[in-house]
Scaffold this active site. Sequence first.
Site, PDB file in Angstrom:
ATOM      1  CE1 TYR A 116      -9.194   2.673  -5.548  1.00 22.11           C
ATOM      2  CE2 TYR A 116      -9.886   1.051  -7.170  1.00 22.11           C
ATOM      3  CZ  TYR A 116      -8.886   1.794  -6.571  1.00 22.11           C
ATOM      4  OH  TYR A 116      -7.593   1.683  -7.020  1.00 22.11           O
TER       5      TYR A 116
ATOM      6  CG  ASP B 204      -2.900   2.939  -8.171  1.00 21.74           C
ATOM      7  OD1 ASP B 204      -4.030   3.462  -8.349  1.00 21.74           O
ATOM      8  OD2 ASP B 204      -2.703   2.007  -7.352  1.00 21.74           O
TER       9      ASP B 204
ATOM     10  CG  ASP C 238      -2.513  -0.425  -2.120  1.00 20.85           C
ATOM     11  OD1 ASP C 238      -2.012   0.705  -2.211  1.00 20.85           O
ATOM     12  OD2 ASP C 238      -3.742  -0.638  -2.054  1.00 20.85           O
TER      13      ASP C 238
ATOM     14  NE  ARG D 181      -0.942   2.152  -0.008  1.00 18.61           N
ATOM     15  CZ  ARG D 181      -2.047   2.480   0.633  1.00 18.61           C
ATOM     16  NH1 ARG D 181      -2.008   2.866   1.886  1.00 18.61           N
ATOM     17  NH2 ARG D 181      -3.231   2.418   0.025  1.00 18.61           N
TER      18      ARG D 181
ATOM     19  CG  HIS E 209      -8.078   7.827  -5.962  1.00 18.09           C
ATOM     20  ND1 HIS E 209      -8.833   6.691  -6.133  1.00 18.09           N
ATOM     21  CD2 HIS E 209      -8.223   8.179  -4.664  1.00 18.09           C
ATOM     22  CE1 HIS E 209      -9.429   6.393  -4.980  1.00 18.09           C
ATOM     23  NE2 HIS E 209      -9.070   7.271  -4.072  1.00 18.09           N
TER      24      HIS E 209
ATOM     25  N   GLY F   8      -8.818  -2.424   7.303  1.00 19.21           N
ATOM     26  CA  GLY F   8      -9.732  -1.437   6.725  1.00 19.21           C
ATOM     27  C   GLY F   8      -9.356  -0.004   7.049  1.00 19.21           C
TER      28      GLY F   8
ATOM     29  CB  SER G 262      -1.953  -1.622   1.825  1.00 19.63           C
ATOM     30  OG  SER G 262      -2.216  -0.641   0.902  1.00 19.63           O
ATOM     31  CB  SER G 263      -4.900  -4.679   6.242  1.00 22.18           C
ATOM     32  OG  SER G 263      -6.173  -4.349   5.726  1.00 22.18           O
TER      33      SER G 263
HETATM   34  C1  GLA Z   1      -6.426   1.870  -2.890  1.00 26.56           C
HETATM   35  C2  GLA Z   1      -5.985   1.004  -4.078  1.00 26.56           C
HETATM   36  C3  GLA Z   1      -4.724   1.560  -4.730  1.00 26.56           C
HETATM   37  C4  GLA Z   1      -4.885   3.057  -5.045  1.00 26.56           C
HETATM   38  C5  GLA Z   1      -5.421   3.812  -3.841  1.00 26.56           C
HETATM   39  C6  GLA Z   1      -5.732   5.258  -4.154  1.00 26.56           C
HETATM   40  O1  GLA Z   1      -5.477   1.787  -1.880  1.00 26.56           O
HETATM   41  O2  GLA Z   1      -5.753  -0.313  -3.657  1.00 26.56           O
HETATM   42  O3  GLA Z   1      -4.410   0.824  -5.880  1.00 26.56           O
HETATM   43  O4  GLA Z   1      -5.697   3.239  -6.162  1.00 26.56           O
HETATM   44  O5  GLA Z   1      -6.591   3.207  -3.310  1.00 26.56           O
HETATM   45  O6  GLA Z   1      -4.573   5.944  -4.464  1.00 26.56           O
END
Ligand code: GLA
Length: 394
Positions: A231, A40, A181, A31, A38, A131, A135-136
């Site tokens: 994170y 969610d 994701d 995606r 940041h 990476g 969202s791999s």
């Molecule tokens: C990563 C996390 C998501 C989200 C984003 C930031 O992709 O997996 O859940 O928090 O960072 O928006």
Amino acid sequence: MNLKELAAHIAAKFQNHYGRPPRWIVAAPGRVNVIGEHTDYNDGFVLPMAIERYAIMAADSPPRGSVSAQSKITVFDAHFDETATIDITAPVTKGSPKWSNYLRGVLAGFQQRGVKIPALDVAFLSTVPLGGGLSSSAALEVCTATLMEAATGERIDPIEKALLAQQAEHDFAGVPCGIMDQFISALGREDHLLLLDCRTRQTELVPMSDPSVALLVINTNVKHELSGGEYAERRAQCEEAAAKLGVKSLRDVTADQLEQGRARLSEIVFRRARHVIGEIERTVHAAEGIRQNNWPTVGQFMYASHYSLRDDYEVSCAELDAVVEIAEAIGAQGGVYGCRMTGGGFGGCCVALVQAGAAEAITRKIGADYKTKTGIDPTIFSSRPAAGATIIKG
Ligand code: GLA
């Protein structure tokens, strides 16, 4: 490769490796998040779209007769030519190689739900850059869950599937991620963005099929390794802000309330909260802009999102900032409406909203200027909003 070609490709890889054709083929997309970064894990809104880049698996039951084959899932990574063997006779645990943990986590989730995991021979590959903030890992998790659906014949609700995949990421990859994701990978729809309320988990598909615009994904091709701990730290700072302001999550705080409560927060925690609260608002407004095909407005929200991530949330980096600066210099006159970093940050990708007719020229210009500024070749592609996870065969 489009999805059809990719399916033929993985089928051939399976045939080559196992000496027979696969019975099932499943895929799940990566995606790009258009806006809502940041937010969610703060119960806010996000607005991602699935991209035409996929984790894809071809599989079959192992041939009858071989007893040992009935007790395991064999996964052949057709890209890196590496094989993982997962014992399914006991609760599935973490193991090696490292990438197999994304699958293991999902299998464990099915076991916890009382599903008997079937023995399988699997071949897989992924066209989602690893990476790169696309969202791999979620694609791999959701793909695994979709394979379980195909192989057991039991469909699960896509929201349940996304939550199961998220749990795998928490427990087996050690990343306390939000739900964005896995939700978009499971629930994406062609030509639509997904506006997701992470508190209620209500979703709205926002159409995005105006042929006059395109989204470019610009991979900086850098990944700063601090991302893991950073994170979790951001998440903890948000929780601290909410606790000190006496609410459940930052979703419950308005910009005015934050100002009133400023004295209770450290300077850093205040800025983290300011990003989140502003970003939730921007996401709702940007969704409205998209519904109205008001691209200049959407673009402005994207830039504002980037500045906030850079200055208040501090998850950008020099390379991401360089891309946004180049995009701004091209400007509306050159066909760029907006640009921002996307995903967790510290490297990875930017997303730019551009005039479709100018997309090629913009791609060339960003590519050349980024190389001049940083010495690195970026990877740039455009993607229509793609469909979520699918069973292609079986
Ligand atoms: C990563 C996390 C998501 C989200 C984003 C930031 O992709 O997996 O859940 O928090 O960072 O928006």
